[in-house]
Scaffold this active site. Structure first.
Site, PDB file in Angstrom:
ATOM      1  N   LYS A 103      89.384  25.837  19.655  1.00 27.42           N
ATOM      2  CA  LYS A 103      88.763  24.707  19.273  1.00 27.42           C
ATOM      3  C   LYS A 103      87.952  24.950  17.996  1.00 27.42           C
ATOM      4  CE  LYS A 103      84.921  21.937  20.609  1.00 27.42           C
ATOM      5  NZ  LYS A 103      83.878  21.510  21.811  1.00 27.42           N
ATOM      6  N   SER A 179      83.294  17.047  22.991  1.00 25.40           N
ATOM      7  CA  SER A 179      83.929  17.418  21.464  1.00 25.40           C
ATOM      8  C   SER A 179      85.143  18.165  21.516  1.00 25.40           C
ATOM      9  CB  SER A 179      82.925  17.843  20.645  1.00 25.40           C
ATOM     10  OG  SER A 179      82.567  19.227  21.173  1.00 25.40           O
ATOM     11  N   SER A 203      80.876  18.635  26.772  1.00 24.06           N
ATOM     12  CA  SER A 203      82.191  18.418  25.941  1.00 24.06           C
ATOM     13  C   SER A 203      83.351  19.174  26.162  1.00 24.06           C
ATOM     14  CB  SER A 203      81.776  19.280  24.515  1.00 24.06           C
ATOM     15  OG  SER A 203      80.712  18.445  23.905  1.00 24.06           O
TER      16      SER A 203
END
Length: 503
Positions: A103, A179, A203
């Site tokens: 990520k 996210s 997230s």
């Protein structure tokens, strides 16, 4: 001629790699392995020499190249880095040869960009490697890129001014969550079976719910966060993964968990490894069913019914379920979280401005990020201390409640996946109204971040419009083992591995 999803994806991978020649048929077979095997299964094939790490990497790259234009999940492509790792020789870890995506948020590979979904960080190349990355690579994973995030991970959708909108493979008009939305989109689309994710307010679980995946948020202090710092957002944030299978999540946590140098605290060392919990009976659990949002905001009836259906499944599996909820001052906890997040964001933005000479403003930051920055600059040291005290008190209240329950069952989200543009960081409303809108979408997930507990979103339901709906189970601090035992039981009773978007 109509194709199944598996046949179609194999064709996509083959066409992206070698065309439809004889060699292309072989590539199609290798590409189809990404559909039929989880990460542990792929590692087993590599260990048996039935497929090579290079072949798996090429298949994943082929999928990424074919599908990223539609769903926009790749923030950066580091294909040469992955190929160089294979050429150098991979460690003989539990996932040796399996492709992996990081990520793009505060997770560093020395010399490679980390841009945090922000124009303010465009081109930033840290000179350190995260401890988590070291453990991921020691496990044998082959990193070949980074996935998209909202700016600084500040919302539950993956839309930003740097990379654009990440779209849900189940329906491109809808969000992937955030996210870790880029990671979830890549896994849901079949590029790879698992990917790195982080969770500061939901997230991991929000995108898992939106994309039909399994997503476990570990206990605070379970997985390394540094360097340079071993805590994110005052302890709200943690690292782990989104996966298709429960066993992958457990095995990845085994490979990455444990104290890191300089850490202030660490989660309790498990008595046994987490993978060994899969298939073990969890016993007769006492489950609290929480259907109302703690904030009092409305919950979509489909999400409520998904939780009720999960409760009925748990009862059939022998567990005791009753409606109950902890008494928490959610308004105070939410305000405390805003202080911790705003202060952290403001400090980072001011440091970035000082390091680059670039002024903080709308040219480099989105409106809501600017709002967090302004809010954080006004917070005092006493505000931060009181916020920390508020969340510590909440953790104690939660622990007292969970002396009578093993698990809390709730909807993961208060609605099925939203359409794009509803909760992004450049909204049509002011900062306060945006905060209310974003919090109303995910009123359940944030509690586990505030108290440090583990929680998981399990893909047990589907909305009437065909989009996934997740159901959340929250456990006691440090007891991921129980969640994995329950998750394995649920996966066996209501399998979801073949529930995939029709691409």
């Amino acid at each position: 001629m109509n194709m199944t999803r598996r046949e179609g994806m194999a064709a996509v991978g083959a066409a992206a790699l070698l065309g439809v020649t004889g060699a292309g048929k072989a590539a199609a077979r290798r590409s189809s392995l990404l559909d039929t095997h989880d990460a542990m299964g792929l590692a087993e094939l590599v260990a048996k020499r039935e497929v090579s790490p290079s072949e798996l990497l090429d298949a994943a790259i082929g999928r990424a190249e074919a599908l990223n234009p539609r769903f926009n999940f790749m923030a950066q492509k580091h294909y040469d880095y992955g190929r160089a790792a294979i050429a150098k020789g991979l460690p003989q870890g539990p996932f040796s040869g399996v492709p992996w995506l990081l990520k793009d948020l505060n997770t560093y590979v020395a010399g490679l960009p980390t841009e945090n979904g922000s124009r303010f960080y465009k081109g930033y190349r840290p000179q350190i490697t995260s401890e988590l990355v070291r453990r991921i690579e020691k496990a044998g994973f082959v990193i070949f890129g980074k996935t998209t995030v909202p700016e600084l991970g500040l919302t539950g959708t993956t839309e930003n001014k740097l990379n654009g909108d990440t779209r849900n493979p189940w329906n491109p008009k809808h969000i992937t969550g955030g996210s870790s939305g880029g990671a979830a989109a890549a896994v849901a689309a079949g590029v790879l079976p698992a990917a790195h994710a982080t969770d500061g307010g939901g997230s991991i679980r929000i995108p898992a719910s939106c994309c039909g995946l399994f997503g476990l948020k570990p206990s605070r202090g379970r997985v390394p966060m540094g360097p340079p710092r071993t805590e994110g957002w005052g302890g709200l944030s943690v690292h782990h993964a989104v996966t298709r299978s429960v066993r992958d999540s457990a095995a990845i946590l085994d490979a990455t968990q444990g104290p890191e140098p300089g850490s202030r605290y660490a989660a309790p060392t498990p008595a046994e490894n987490f993978l060994s919990q899969i298939g073990k009976a969890p016993g007769r659990l006492r489950i609290a069913l929480m259907l109302d949002a703690p904030s009092g905001s409305p919950v979509d009836p489909e999400c409520v019914e998904a939780a009720r259906k999960a409760a009925r499944l748990c009862e059939r599996l022998g567990h005791h379920v009753e409606e109950a909820a902890p008494k928490l001052d959610i308004a105070a906890m939410g305000a405390a979280s805003f202080v911790l997040i705003g202060s952290s964001v403001a400090a980072d933005m001011l440091d970035r401005a000082k390091a680059t000479g670039i002024a903080i403003g709308p040219e480099v930051l989105e409106p809501i990020t600017l709002g967090f920055t302004a809010y954080g600059q006004k917070a005092t040291g006493m505000d931060f201390a009181r916020a920390n005290n508020t969340l510590q008190a909440a953790a104690i209240s939660m622990a007292q409640f969970m002396a009578n329950y093993d698990v809390i069952l709730s909807p993961t989200l208060a609605a099925p996946p939203l359409e794009l543009g509803k909760i992004n960081l450049s909204p049509d409303v002011d900062f306060a109204a945006w905060g209310q809108r974003a919090a109303s979408f995910s009123p359940f997930t944030q509690i586990a971040n505030m108290t440090g507990q583990p929680a998981m979103s399990v893909p047990l339901a589907t909305a009437n419009n065909g989009l996934p709906i997740g159901v959340m189970f929250m456990g006691r601090y440090g007891d991921e083992a129980l969640l994995f035992r329950l998750a394995g039981q649920l996966e066996a009773a209501a399998p979801w591995k073949n529930r995939r978007p029709a691409l």
